[in-house]
Write an enzyme that holds these catalytic residues in place. Structure first.
Site, PDB file in Angstrom:
ATOM      1  N   SER A 146      71.362 -30.958  56.927  1.00 30.81           N
ATOM      2  CA  SER A 146      72.407 -30.579  57.889  1.00 30.81           C
ATOM      3  C   SER A 146      72.917 -29.187  57.535  1.00 30.81           C
ATOM      4  CB  SER A 146      73.559 -31.586  57.797  1.00 30.81           C
ATOM      5  OG  SER A 146      74.733 -31.072  58.393  1.00 30.81           O
TER       6      SER A 146
ATOM      7  N   TYR B  96      79.810 -36.343  53.105  1.00 28.17           N
ATOM      8  CA  TYR B  96      78.622 -36.181  53.962  1.00 28.17           C
ATOM      9  C   TYR B  96      77.912 -34.866  53.635  1.00 28.17           C
ATOM     10  CZ  TYR B  96      75.832 -35.407  58.160  1.00 28.17           C
ATOM     11  OH  TYR B  96      74.792 -35.137  59.023  1.00 28.17           O
TER      12      TYR B  96
HETATM   13  N1  LIG Z   1      74.069 -35.034  65.199  1.00 23.96           N
HETATM   14  C1  LIG Z   1      74.310 -33.983  64.443  1.00 23.96           C
HETATM   15  O1  LIG Z   1      75.079 -33.070  64.796  1.00 23.96           O
HETATM   16  C2  LIG Z   1      73.595 -33.849  63.123  1.00 23.96           C
HETATM   17  C3  LIG Z   1      73.663 -32.621  62.467  1.00 23.96           C
HETATM   18  C4  LIG Z   1      73.020 -32.469  61.252  1.00 23.96           C
HETATM   19  C5  LIG Z   1      72.292 -33.512  60.726  1.00 23.96           C
HETATM   20  N2  LIG Z   1      72.243 -34.703  61.384  1.00 23.96           N
HETATM   21  C6  LIG Z   1      71.460 -35.780  60.768  1.00 23.96           C
HETATM   22  O2  LIG Z   1      70.531 -36.277  61.704  1.00 23.96           O
HETATM   23  C7  LIG Z   1      70.179 -37.622  61.350  1.00 23.96           C
HETATM   24  C8  LIG Z   1      70.248 -38.498  62.595  1.00 23.96           C
HETATM   25  O3  LIG Z   1      71.608 -38.594  62.986  1.00 23.96           O
HETATM   26  P1  LIG Z   1      72.081 -38.637  64.495  1.00 23.96           P
HETATM   27  O4  LIG Z   1      72.949 -37.465  64.727  1.00 23.96           O
HETATM   28  O5  LIG Z   1      70.929 -38.896  65.395  1.00 23.96           O
HETATM   29  O6  LIG Z   1      73.080 -39.887  64.424  1.00 23.96           O
HETATM   30  P2  LIG Z   1      73.005 -41.368  65.038  1.00 23.96           P
HETATM   31  O7  LIG Z   1      72.797 -41.319  66.509  1.00 23.96           O
HETATM   32  O8  LIG Z   1      74.213 -42.042  64.515  1.00 23.96           O
HETATM   33  O9  LIG Z   1      71.708 -41.978  64.380  1.00 23.96           O
HETATM   34  C9  LIG Z   1      71.685 -42.418  63.040  1.00 23.96           C
HETATM   35  C10 LIG Z   1      70.454 -43.274  62.854  1.00 23.96           C
HETATM   36  O10 LIG Z   1      70.390 -43.661  61.481  1.00 23.96           O
HETATM   37  C11 LIG Z   1      70.193 -45.042  61.419  1.00 23.96           C
HETATM   38  N3  LIG Z   1      70.815 -45.606  60.218  1.00 23.96           N
HETATM   39  C12 LIG Z   1      72.092 -45.471  59.775  1.00 23.96           C
HETATM   40  N4  LIG Z   1      72.281 -46.200  58.663  1.00 23.96           N
HETATM   41  C13 LIG Z   1      71.104 -46.825  58.416  1.00 23.96           C
HETATM   42  C14 LIG Z   1      70.652 -47.731  57.430  1.00 23.96           C
HETATM   43  N5  LIG Z   1      71.465 -48.187  56.447  1.00 23.96           N
HETATM   44  N6  LIG Z   1      69.380 -48.179  57.478  1.00 23.96           N
HETATM   45  C15 LIG Z   1      68.550 -47.748  58.440  1.00 23.96           C
HETATM   46  N7  LIG Z   1      68.896 -46.891  59.415  1.00 23.96           N
HETATM   47  C16 LIG Z   1      70.166 -46.445  59.393  1.00 23.96           C
HETATM   48  C17 LIG Z   1      70.805 -45.636  62.679  1.00 23.96           C
HETATM   49  O11 LIG Z   1      70.094 -46.825  63.027  1.00 23.96           O
HETATM   50  P3  LIG Z   1      70.669 -48.331  62.896  1.00 23.96           P
HETATM   51  O12 LIG Z   1      72.167 -48.259  62.970  1.00 23.96           O
HETATM   52  O13 LIG Z   1      70.041 -49.045  64.051  1.00 23.96           O
HETATM   53  O14 LIG Z   1      70.144 -48.799  61.576  1.00 23.96           O
HETATM   54  C18 LIG Z   1      70.486 -44.548  63.690  1.00 23.96           C
HETATM   55  O15 LIG Z   1      69.234 -44.750  64.260  1.00 23.96           O
HETATM   56  C19 LIG Z   1      71.148 -38.038  60.247  1.00 23.96           C
HETATM   57  O16 LIG Z   1      70.518 -37.927  58.985  1.00 23.96           O
HETATM   58  C20 LIG Z   1      72.250 -37.005  60.353  1.00 23.96           C
HETATM   59  O17 LIG Z   1      72.932 -36.821  59.139  1.00 23.96           O
HETATM   60  C21 LIG Z   1      72.881 -34.890  62.566  1.00 23.96           C
END
Ligand SMILES: NC(=O)c1ccc[n+]([C@@H]2O[C@H](COP(=O)([O-])OP(=O)(O)OC[C@H]3O[C@@H](n4cnc5c(N)ncnc54)[C@H](OP(=O)(O)O)[C@@H]3O)[C@@H](O)[C@H]2O)c1
Length: 251
Positions: free
Chosen positions: A139, A153
């Site tokens: 991130s 985080y």
């Molecule tokens: N959105 C942003 O602005 C942003 C920016 C920088 C980095 N990121 C990174 O991008 C990645 C995806 O995030 P997102 O933004 O798409 O958020 P999101 O929509 O909340 O997706 C998070 C995903 O992680 C899974 N997850 C969470 N805890 C888990 C666990 N214990 N076991 C297995 N799966 C788990 C969830 O699936 P289940 O709940 O179904 O298990 C979900 O599919 C993350 O690593 C996040 O830190 C996001």
């Protein structure tokens, strides 16, 4: 034919990356805890791309043994896994010392120990295959220490970025292996992780646009990418040097 395993594929970036990589001709191994979402996504992708193969499995990345078992089971399904995207992540948190160790611990456990288990399992597979592409979703918050709810985080995402760089350095000394490592640092991308945040987040893009930038960096096998490039590439450089009182306003 190329096979990509994506964790955290049930929503947000992971689900959209699955759609975009399938449209680009890749087969998919998808996992997360919410398997109903994965089943729906599989149905949707196969309707749009009938030639693709998509396998889904339940996985909680905080269950160490399950991470290794699920990755090995996917490898057995497909024969080989070309790429693993360590994407599952949690964005819960509270300022440190305000009584929410539970939330900060959950984020630290998922994003550090969970990411490490996934990375160990993926790299084991790749070492056995002598080839592969490890993608770690870090991130932009990893660039500096962050205040408020994001402190833990951001620290977990710095861990992820250093983990990837360290493995890349290790592999440089092992010429028989054709394993690439990509560390991706997304800026703000709309997803479930931030859909309840009311305050406007700077330079936020929608899920499809943000994931397109991630997919392009992955397909180019970039070692390190801040995405979308505008504004996050120059912003990353600025973040490294700006005073903390300016950087803290980014959250
Ligand atoms: N959105 C942003 O602005 C942003 C920016 C920088 C980095 N990121 C990174 O991008 C990645 C995806 O995030 P997102 O933004 O798409 O958020 P999101 O929509 O909340 O997706 C998070 C995903 O992680 C899974 N997850 C969470 N805890 C888990 C666990 N214990 N076991 C297995 N799966 C788990 C969830 O699936 P289940 O709940 O179904 O298990 C979900 O599919 C993350 O690593 C996040 O830190 C996001």
């Amino acid at each position: 034919m190329s096979v990509t395993l994506i964790t955290g594929a049930s929503s947000g970036i992971g689900a959209e990356l699955a759609r975009q990589l399938a449209a680009a001709g890749e087969d998919l191994a998808l996992c997360a805890r919410r398997t109903d979402r994965l089943d729906d996504l599989r149905t949707e992708i196969l309707a749009a791309q009938p030639g693709r193969r998509v396998e889904v499995r339940a996985l909680d990345v905080t269950d160490d043994a399950a991470v290794f078992a699920v990755f090995r089971a996917f490898a057995a399904d497909f024969g080989t896994i070309d790429r693993v995207v360590v994407n599952a992540g949690l964005g819960k948190g509270a300022p440190v010392g305000t009584g929410r160790f539970d939330a900060n611990r959950a984020t630290a456990y998922t994003n550090v120990i969970g990411a490490l288990a996934q990375t160990e399992a993926a790299t084991e597979l790749f070492r056995a295959q002598k080839r592969g592409h490890l993608v770690l979703i870090s991130s932009m918050s990893a660039m500096r220490g962050m205040p408020k709810k994001v402190t833990v985080y951001a620290a977990t995402k710095a861990f992820v970025a250093h983990l990837g760089e360290g493995i890349r350095g290790e592999l440089l000394g092992e010429p028989g292996l054709d394993i690439d490592v990509s560390v991706i640092l997304p800026g703000y991308i709309r997803s479930e992780m931030n859909d309840k945040v009311k305050k406007p987040m700077p330079f936020m893009v929608d899920t499809v646009t943000g994931t397109r930038a991630i997919a392009a960096a992955i397909q180019a096998r970039k070692p390190y990418a801040r995405v979308p490039a505008w504004p996050w590439r120059p912003m990353g450089t600025a973040m490294r040097h700006l005073p903390l009182k300016v950087v803290r306003r980014l959250t």
